[in-house]
Design a protein around this motif. Structure first.
Motif, short mmCIF file in Angstrom:
data_model
loop_
_atom_site.label_atom_id
_atom_site.label_comp_id
_atom_site.label_asym_id
_atom_site.label_seq_id
_atom_site.Cartn_x
_atom_site.Cartn_y
_atom_site.Cartn_z
N HIS A 27 55.80 -98.96 -8.73
CA HIS A 27 57.21 -98.78 -9.07
C HIS A 27 57.46 -99.07 -10.55
O HIS A 27 58.28 -98.41 -11.20
CB HIS A 27 58.09 -99.69 -8.21
CG HIS A 27 58.06 -99.36 -6.75
ND1 HIS A 27 58.54 -98.15 -6.26
CD2 HIS A 27 57.61 -100.05 -5.68
CE1 HIS A 27 58.39 -98.12 -4.95
NE2 HIS A 27 57.83 -99.26 -4.57
N ASP A 28 56.74 -100.04 -11.09
CA ASP A 28 56.88 -100.36 -12.52
C ASP A 28 56.34 -99.22 -13.37
O ASP A 28 56.92 -98.89 -14.41
CB ASP A 28 56.16 -101.67 -12.84
CG ASP A 28 56.75 -102.86 -12.10
OD1 ASP A 28 57.86 -103.28 -12.46
OD2 ASP A 28 56.11 -103.34 -11.16
N VAL A 29 55.22 -98.64 -12.95
CA VAL A 29 54.66 -97.50 -13.68
C VAL A 29 55.66 -96.35 -13.68
O VAL A 29 55.92 -95.72 -14.71
CB VAL A 29 53.32 -97.05 -13.05
CG1 VAL A 29 52.80 -95.79 -13.74
CG2 VAL A 29 52.29 -98.16 -13.13
N GLU A 30 56.23 -96.07 -12.51
CA GLU A 30 57.18 -94.96 -12.39
C GLU A 30 58.43 -95.22 -13.24
O GLU A 30 58.92 -94.31 -13.93
CB GLU A 30 57.58 -94.80 -10.92
CG GLU A 30 58.54 -93.63 -10.67
CD GLU A 30 58.92 -93.49 -9.21
OE1 GLU A 30 59.70 -92.56 -8.90
OE2 GLU A 30 58.46 -94.31 -8.39
N ARG A 31 58.93 -96.44 -13.22
CA ARG A 31 60.13 -96.76 -14.00
C ARG A 31 59.88 -96.58 -15.49
O ARG A 31 60.69 -95.96 -16.21
CB ARG A 31 60.56 -98.20 -13.72
CG ARG A 31 61.85 -98.61 -14.43
CD ARG A 31 62.15 -100.09 -14.28
NE ARG A 31 61.19 -100.93 -14.97
CZ ARG A 31 60.28 -101.68 -14.35
NH1 ARG A 31 60.21 -101.70 -13.04
NH2 ARG A 31 59.43 -102.41 -15.06
N SER A 333 73.09 -105.15 -11.36
CA SER A 333 72.67 -104.01 -12.19
C SER A 333 71.29 -104.24 -12.78
O SER A 333 70.49 -103.30 -12.89
CB SER A 333 73.68 -103.77 -13.31
OG SER A 333 74.94 -103.40 -12.80
N THR A 334 70.98 -105.49 -13.15
CA THR A 334 69.66 -105.80 -13.69
C THR A 334 68.58 -105.59 -12.65
O THR A 334 67.51 -105.04 -12.94
CB THR A 334 69.63 -107.26 -14.20
OG1 THR A 334 70.63 -107.43 -15.21
CG2 THR A 334 68.27 -107.61 -14.77
N ALA A 335 68.85 -106.01 -11.41
CA ALA A 335 67.88 -105.83 -10.33
C ALA A 335 67.61 -104.35 -10.08
O ALA A 335 66.46 -103.93 -9.86
CB ALA A 335 68.38 -106.50 -9.06
N VAL A 336 68.66 -103.53 -10.12
CA VAL A 336 68.49 -102.09 -9.91
C VAL A 336 67.69 -101.47 -11.06
O VAL A 336 66.84 -100.60 -10.86
CB VAL A 336 69.87 -101.41 -9.77
CG1 VAL A 336 69.73 -99.88 -9.78
CG2 VAL A 336 70.57 -101.87 -8.50
N SER A 337 67.95 -101.91 -12.27
CA SER A 337 67.32 -101.32 -13.45
C SER A 337 65.86 -101.73 -13.63
O SER A 337 65.06 -100.94 -14.14
CB SER A 337 68.09 -101.71 -14.72
OG SER A 337 69.39 -101.18 -14.71
N PHE A 338 65.51 -102.96 -13.22
CA PHE A 338 64.18 -103.48 -13.52
C PHE A 338 63.37 -103.87 -12.29
O PHE A 338 62.15 -104.10 -12.42
CB PHE A 338 64.30 -104.71 -14.42
CG PHE A 338 64.92 -104.44 -15.76
CD1 PHE A 338 64.17 -103.93 -16.81
CD2 PHE A 338 66.27 -104.68 -15.97
CE1 PHE A 338 64.74 -103.68 -18.03
CE2 PHE A 338 66.85 -104.44 -17.20
CZ PHE A 338 66.09 -103.92 -18.24
N HIS A 342 60.65 -109.15 -12.60
CA HIS A 342 60.64 -108.70 -14.00
C HIS A 342 61.22 -109.83 -14.83
O HIS A 342 62.05 -110.62 -14.36
CB HIS A 342 61.49 -107.43 -14.13
CG HIS A 342 61.30 -106.70 -15.42
ND1 HIS A 342 61.87 -107.12 -16.61
CD2 HIS A 342 60.61 -105.57 -15.72
CE1 HIS A 342 61.54 -106.27 -17.57
NE2 HIS A 342 60.78 -105.33 -17.07
N LEU A 343 60.81 -109.91 -16.09
CA LEU A 343 61.35 -110.95 -16.96
C LEU A 343 62.84 -110.79 -17.18
O LEU A 343 63.55 -111.77 -17.42
CB LEU A 343 60.61 -110.95 -18.30
CG LEU A 343 59.14 -111.38 -18.25
CD1 LEU A 343 58.55 -111.38 -19.65
CD2 LEU A 343 58.97 -112.75 -17.60
N ALA A 344 63.34 -109.56 -17.08
CA ALA A 344 64.78 -109.36 -17.19
C ALA A 344 65.51 -110.04 -16.03
O ALA A 344 66.62 -110.58 -16.21
CB ALA A 344 65.11 -107.87 -17.21
N MET A 345 64.89 -110.05 -14.86
CA MET A 345 65.50 -110.75 -13.72
C MET A 345 65.40 -112.26 -13.90
O MET A 345 66.32 -113.00 -13.52
CB MET A 345 64.81 -110.34 -12.42
CG MET A 345 65.38 -109.08 -11.80
SD MET A 345 67.17 -109.17 -11.50
CE MET A 345 67.27 -110.47 -10.28
#
Length: 495
Positions: A27-31, A333-338, A342-345
């Motif tokens: 999923h990270d690769v796809e994002r 929104s952060t959870a949906v985006s990353f 993820h470090l953003a979370m």
């Protein structure tokens, strides 16, 4: 741009993501692949806009060349970043950090690439040596090294290049900014960085390049924060905002981000003589959020980042309802985006933790700081600056909740990680926390012992860092000695 996002680079990205951390998956690769495609689409659209401008005579040939130069730097920079993702890192966990940073870099690149057709953005390239082929390649290379966190090579290249460019020029100004930012990341020479930035500001002002001056002022604000000069930091952030607003108008992403930067200085809960300006920060953040919502949408990652900051400010003002509203929206929104891992979370959870602490919910704050730290450890491993800072933040929340024994354990872990990283400044900070906790427990002898260790480490620090940390260590050392009725001493590092 088809060549930039070639099958070979796609394969490199997959390898980099999967090799960076066990927490990353398909999923990270796809994002990230989708983000690269979104950015390349923006690049192609900007290139077509330039061609259209030349065709309908809305852009002169010189303006078109300057705009294309701006795009070329973006193209070469991101090609170099994608090619460098698999290069070896010196710091443990930095591969995972690179992947997490790439998300934000591509999000922001979509905006900067789209802005290359705007006069305020391409002005720096307009008939200056920034647009020369060698300069374009150098800028792109240096920006890529900065993005990849390879400050060792960046220092070497910048030093050599600045030595060849001693005369005032647009390229020299850009190099001064890059070197100042590198020095600020090291955290050891903020005064030296300030000198470079002042030189760059004078040069860019002489060319009437407002956005370059704004970028330099933003970095100058960071330098003054490191030097604990709050009034100067706030002034620089305000000037950067005003320059950006005048150059681009209110309804621009860059203006909104400049507002957020100003707000972060205004409400910084730092050791400054003046209290944080939560009201001013709240107003600027609300304006920034409204702009980003209109321009990018209500769930865009940049909008979410502003909402998380709004939640913290609202909590500091005691408005629990508003804090919950903004934090819930920003975190969702952060959870949906990353994604959830993820470090953003981790950053989002930490925002929630700070807000709960400001509202007096100590147990919730400790729990959330623990979750953020767990995410950092999962993604980056046990030895990383973020992990050391995470242990410290958890310890502070435990200390405030009067959970002294767990706090001692957290600060001890923080000191160990900083020691393994070879960061004596970080160790000094952790020893200070340990001393403070032992004193709260009434164990003044232990408190003094840790403080004396901190003072000894001060002696080996660069002068700027020694002076800054000494302002905390030396008065505390004197107070503890007095409490223990010991003869007054004045260690050499406290002179």
């Amino acid at each position: 741009m088809t060549a930039l996002w070639s099958p070979a680079r796609q394969a490199r990205l997959r390898k980099a993501v999967r090799g960076a951390s066990k927490a990353f998956n398909a999923h990270d690769v796809e994002r990230l692949s989708d983000r690269v495609l979104t950015w390349t689409d923006a690049w192609v659209l900007s290139a077509a806009e330039i061609d259209s401008g030349v065709a309908d005579a809305s852009m002169s040939a010189a303006e078109a060349d300057a705009s294309r130069a701006c795009l070329e730097v973006e193209r070469v920079e991101y090609a170099a970043i994608l090619d460098g993702l698999n290069t070896a890192c010196r710091v443990p966990g930095c591969q995972a950090e690179r992947i997490a940073d790439l998300d934000w870099q591509l999000i922001e690149a979509e905006q900067t690439t789209g802005a290359c057709t705007q006069p305020a953005f391409y002005r720096g390239y307009l008939q200056t040596n920034l647009a020369e082929p060698e300069a374009l390649a150098q800028q792109a290379q240096f920006l890529a090294l900065e993005a990849l966190g390879d400050d060792q090579r960046l220092e070497r290249y910048l030093t050599a290049t600045l030595a060849r460019h001693r005369s005032v020029s647009a390229l020299r100004t850009r190099l001064l900014l890059l070197e100042a930012r590198r020095q600020l990341r090291s955290g050891t020479t903020p005064a030296s960085a300030l000198d470079l930035l002042d030189e760059g500001i004078a040069e860019a002002t002489g060319r009437d390049d407002a956005l370059e001056v704004a970028a330099l002022r933003g970095a100058r604000s960071d330098a003054n924060q490191q030097l604990s000069k709050h009034a100067e930091a706030l002034s620089d952030a305000r000037i950067a905002l005003e320059l950006t607003r005048r150059a681009l108008g209110e309804e621009h992403v860059a203006t909104a981000l400049a507002r957020a930067s100003y707000a972060s200085v205004a409400w910084c809960d730092c050791d400054y003589p003046t209290p944080p300006d939560y009201g001013g920060a709240e107003r600027e953040l609300d304006l920034a959020r409204r702009t980003l919502t209109r321009v990018l949408g209500p769930t865009h990652p940049l909008t979410a980042r502003i909402e998380l900051a709004q939640g913290q400010v609202a909590a500091s003002l005691g408005d629990a309802g508003a804090a919950q509203r903004w934090l819930t929206r920003g975190t969702s929104s952060t959870a949906v985006s990353f994604g959830a891992e993820h470090l953003a979370m981790s950053d989002a959870v930490r925002c929630n933790a700070k807000a709960e602490g400001a509202l007096g919910n100590g147990n919730a704050s400790m729990s959330l700081f623990g979750r953020a730290l767990q995410l950092d450890r999962q993604l980056l491993g046990e030895v990383h600056p973020r992990v050391a800072a995470g242990w410290d933040a958890l310890g502070v929340s435990q200390l405030r909740a009067r959970h002294f024994t767990p706090g001692l354990a957290s600060f001890t872990q923080s000191a160990r990680v900083y020691q393994k990283l070879g960061d004596p400044s970080g160790v000094v900070g952790a020893l200070l926390r340990l001393s403070e906790t032992y004193r709260a427990l009434g164990q003044r002898a232990d408190a003094l012992q840790h403080l004396e260790q901190a003072e000894q480490l001060l002696r080996g620090l660069p002068e700027e860092r020694r002076d800054l940390l000494g302002r905390q260590v030396c008065p505390w050392l004197s107070a503890l000695s007095s409490e223990l009725q010991l003869p007054p001493t004045r260690p050499s590092s406290c002179e």
